[in-house]
Design a protein around this motif. Structure first.
Motif, PDB file in Angstrom:
ATOM      1  N   LEU A 136       0.820  -1.211   0.000  1.00 15.37           N
ATOM      2  CA  LEU A 136       0.000   0.000   0.000  1.00 15.37           C
ATOM      3  C   LEU A 136       0.860   1.270   0.000  1.00 15.37           C
ATOM      4  CD1 LEU A 136      -2.900  -1.081   2.375  1.00 15.37           C
ATOM      5  CD2 LEU A 136      -2.954  -0.848  -0.127  1.00 15.37           C
ATOM      6  N   LYS A 137       1.976   1.237   0.709  1.00 11.92           N
ATOM      7  CA  LYS A 137       2.893   2.388   0.674  1.00 11.92           C
ATOM      8  C   LYS A 137       3.433   2.590  -0.737  1.00 11.92           C
ATOM      9  CE  LYS A 137       4.285   2.166   5.481  1.00 11.92           C
ATOM     10  NZ  LYS A 137       5.355   1.876   6.437  1.00 11.92           N
ATOM     11  N   ALA A 138       3.803   1.517  -1.410  1.00 11.77           N
ATOM     12  CA  ALA A 138       4.292   1.611  -2.786  1.00 11.77           C
ATOM     13  C   ALA A 138       3.177   2.051  -3.727  1.00 11.77           C
ATOM     14  CB  ALA A 138       4.877   0.266  -3.229  1.00 11.77           C
ATOM     15  N   HIS A 139       1.961   1.585  -3.476  1.00 13.70           N
ATOM     16  CA  HIS A 139       0.797   1.960  -4.285  1.00 13.70           C
ATOM     17  C   HIS A 139       0.562   3.473  -4.220  1.00 13.70           C
ATOM     18  CE1 HIS A 139      -3.240   1.544  -6.023  1.00 13.70           C
ATOM     19  NE2 HIS A 139      -3.712   2.217  -5.002  1.00 13.70           N
ATOM     20  N   VAL A 140       0.600   4.020  -3.018  1.00 15.29           N
ATOM     21  CA  VAL A 140       0.408   5.465  -2.833  1.00 15.29           C
ATOM     22  C   VAL A 140       1.563   6.231  -3.486  1.00 15.29           C
ATOM     23  CG1 VAL A 140       0.331   7.325  -1.117  1.00 15.29           C
ATOM     24  CG2 VAL A 140      -1.021   5.240  -0.784  1.00 15.29           C
ATOM     25  N   ARG A 141       2.786   5.732  -3.343  1.00 15.67           N
ATOM     26  CA  ARG A 141       3.944   6.370  -3.974  1.00 15.67           C
ATOM     27  C   ARG A 141       3.758   6.448  -5.487  1.00 15.67           C
ATOM     28  NH1 ARG A 141       7.900   4.473  -6.700  1.00 15.67           N
ATOM     29  NH2 ARG A 141       9.814   5.631  -6.937  1.00 15.67           N
ATOM     30  N   ARG A 142       3.306   5.346  -6.093  1.00 14.14           N
ATOM     31  CA  ARG A 142       3.081   5.346  -7.542  1.00 14.14           C
ATOM     32  C   ARG A 142       2.019   6.364  -7.931  1.00 14.14           C
ATOM     33  NH1 ARG A 142       4.591  -0.224  -7.013  1.00 14.14           N
ATOM     34  NH2 ARG A 142       2.543  -0.766  -6.196  1.00 14.14           N
ATOM     35  N   LYS A 143       0.961   6.439  -7.168  1.00 19.38           N
ATOM     36  CA  LYS A 143      -0.098   7.410  -7.456  1.00 19.38           C
ATOM     37  C   LYS A 143       0.440   8.837  -7.356  1.00 19.38           C
ATOM     38  CE  LYS A 143      -4.333   4.939  -6.645  1.00 19.38           C
ATOM     39  NZ  LYS A 143      -4.914   5.301  -7.913  1.00 19.38           N
TER      40      LYS A 143
END
Length: 116
Positions: free
Chosen positions: A96-103
């Motif tokens: 989820l941290k990586a998901h938010v970073r990508r966004k």
């Protein structure tokens, strides 16, 4: 390759709006709308440059997290369902941290500079 390409067209449009139009706009409402348009052009440029690679990266991470393949959107829905059921895989927080970073890389990478 034909020129100007899509990124160059978006860049030229943004430069015109920022350098020529923005300084001449006195109406606060129009100025705000122009800043929104400039932001949208920036998002479009980042999506063009990074979007597909980020989606592929995320799909690979989701497949590893959920231990099976599938459509990225379907995998995201499955992960959300598992979280709601209290069955989140162990590495969900990191995903989820990586998901938010990508966004944020697409929407507003300046946030990543402020909040690494």
């Amino acid at each position: 390759m034909d020129r100007p390409n899509l990124d160059e067209l978006l860049e030229a449009t943004a430069e015109f709006l920022e350098r020529e139009l923005l300084p001449a706009v006195g109406d606060p409402r129009l100025r705000f709308q122009l800043l929104v348009a400039l932001n949208a052009l920036g998002i479009a440029r980042r999506e063009l440059a990074l979007g597909e690679a980020l989606r592929q990266e995320e799909a690979a991470e989701l497949e590893a997290l959920l231990s099976h393949g599938g459509d990225r959107e379907a995998l995201l829905k499955e992960l959300a369902w598992r979280i709601r059921q209290g069955q989140a895989p162990e590495a969900t927080s990191a995903f989820l941290k990586a998901h938010v970073r990508r966004k944020l890389l697409l929407a507003n990478p300046k946030y990543l500079e402020r909040y690494p």
